[in-house]
Design a protein around this motif. Structure first.
Motif: not given
Ligand code: ZN
Length: 417
Positions: A237-243, A276-280
């Protein structure tokens, strides 16, 4: 005639001057000379003194640009040889300085060998090329080509002082006169510079001739996904900008790797919220794309943009692709480039590498008013903008001989033509 090697008096003098100039700094313990600093003033005064010692007709302008002229017996348009004497912070001794000192040495060598000069030759030392203080490059050569416009004069340094105010309050006004070359007032501009790459070292050649100075595109890409709890948000479900940014960085690298001589770099990456504990939720990165051919560079920018858009689309992050700055490639003058190759051949160098320059130089600015050409000199490990920057006295001798041969050829051809 005695061979001109590393122990020739002219070469020894030039070498000693390079070392002495490298010791003139704004800071103790490392070499830093920024625009209009105390160290820059001392360097400019030292260069002027050396030019005078060599019998050149010397002047300076308020910015601290210095010029030494050897008058030709017959007048005509001057050939200008130059480079910059400002440096980056914690710099090496040769980037910039070599182009001034080696040019002086070439004239010195011709004088000691009794070779007359028919047309004027000017050696210029520019007060600013690196742009450390104002984050605006080429202030010195821009002043010398009449292209230091009102917008640049209002650029501010870290203390809020404008270029105009800095020149007014810190400039070298005593005895100053404008040094300006406009279009049609220069026969050509020739710059000797360390290579800043490893091609010459790899090919075992002391000198290279530049055919083009790369055009550049600077960009900024911002990816926006969603900031979420790193513990509770399931992976699908993530939309990780850093990845997504990571994938883009690798795509940029892969594209450049497959399209030589293209070079592309992501040099800075900012991540938000950066915990560290947040999806970017947001990642922003810089792009630096260079190629000797403008059309190829533009194609590369488009391809990289498309690759980043496709990655963003698949990962459901929004992309903002912004071009911050663009500069066109500068082609060196074919006739002068040929003359430089002939000159290198005439002193016994074969198969002189013909290179593009990935870095900008004062030649870029002079290309607006004159045909330009550049001679690259091998430097250790391709290292520049670093205190370990290094060249050999042998290579200095070769560069000085090639430059002198080139000036001589021009003189002869100008005389005959
Ligand atoms: Zn330089």
């Amino acid at each position: 005639m005695e061979p001109v090697g590393k122990d020739h008096p002219v070469i020894r003098k030039a070498w000693d001057r390079l070392q002495e100039l490298g010791g003139i700094s704004d800071e103790s313990g490392r070499l830093t000379r920024v625009f209009l600093s105390q160290g820059s003033r001392r360097a400019a005064e030292k260069l002027s003194a050396w030019m005078r010692e060599d019998g050149l007709d010397v002047c300076h302008d308020a910015l601290g640009n210095v010029r030494g002229r050897r008058h030709g017996a017959e007048g005509g348009l001057p050939l200008v040889l130059g480079s910059h004497y400002d440096t980056v912070i914690d710099a090496g001794r040769y980037d910039g300085a070599l182009g001034i000192i080696a040019a002086m040495a070439a004239l010195d060598l011709m004088a000691t060998q009794g070779k007359a000069i028919t047309r004027p030759v000017d050696v210029l030392g520019f007060a600013d090329e690196e742009g450390v203080r104002f984050h605006a490059t080429y202030l010195g050569s821009r002043a010398c080509t009449g292209t230091l416009g009102p917008a640049l004069m209002e650029v501010r340094d870290a203390n809020g002082m404008t270029v105009a105010d800095a020149i007014r309050s810190e400039g070298w006004h005593e005895g100053a006169q404008d040094i300006v070359y406009r279009k049609g007032e220069v026969a050509a501009y020739l710059e000797i510079h360390i290579e800043q790459g490893r091609v010459l070292e790899e090919t075992g050649q002391p000198l290279g001739v530049v055919f083009s100075i790369c055009g550049q595109t600077r960009g900024r890409v911002t990816l926006r996904g969603r900031t979420e709890h790193a513990g509770t948000t399931p992976m699908p479900l993530r939309r990780d900008a850093l990845a997504a940014a990571a994938e883009c960085v690798l795509a940029v690298e892969a594209h450049a790797a497959g399209n030589a001589p293209l070079v592309a770099t992501v040099g800075k990456l900012d991540v938000r919220p950066g915990a560290g504990n947040a999806v970017p939720g947001e990642a922003c990165f810089t792009l630096d794309i260079r190629h000797p051919d403008d059309e190829s560079r533009q194609k590369a920018v488009a391809a990289i943009k498309e690759a980043c858009a496709s990655i963003s689309g698949r990962r459901q992050v929004a992309m903002d692709f912004m071009i911050v700055q663009e500069s066109a490639a500068v082609a060196c003058d074919p006739e002068w480039t040929e003359r430089l190759i002939d000159s290198a051949n005439s002193i016994g160098l074969g198969d002189v590498p013909v290179l593009s320059s990935g870095a900008g130089h004062d030649a870029v600015v002079f290309s607006e008013v004159a045909p330009v050409a550049m001679l690259f000199v091998r430097c250790l490990g391709g290292l520049s903008h670093h205190p370990d920057e290094s060249i050999t006295r042998e290579d200095l001798a070769v560069a000085v001989r090639a430059a002198a041969a080139c000036i001589e050829k021009w003189n002869r051809q100008a005389h005959e033509g």
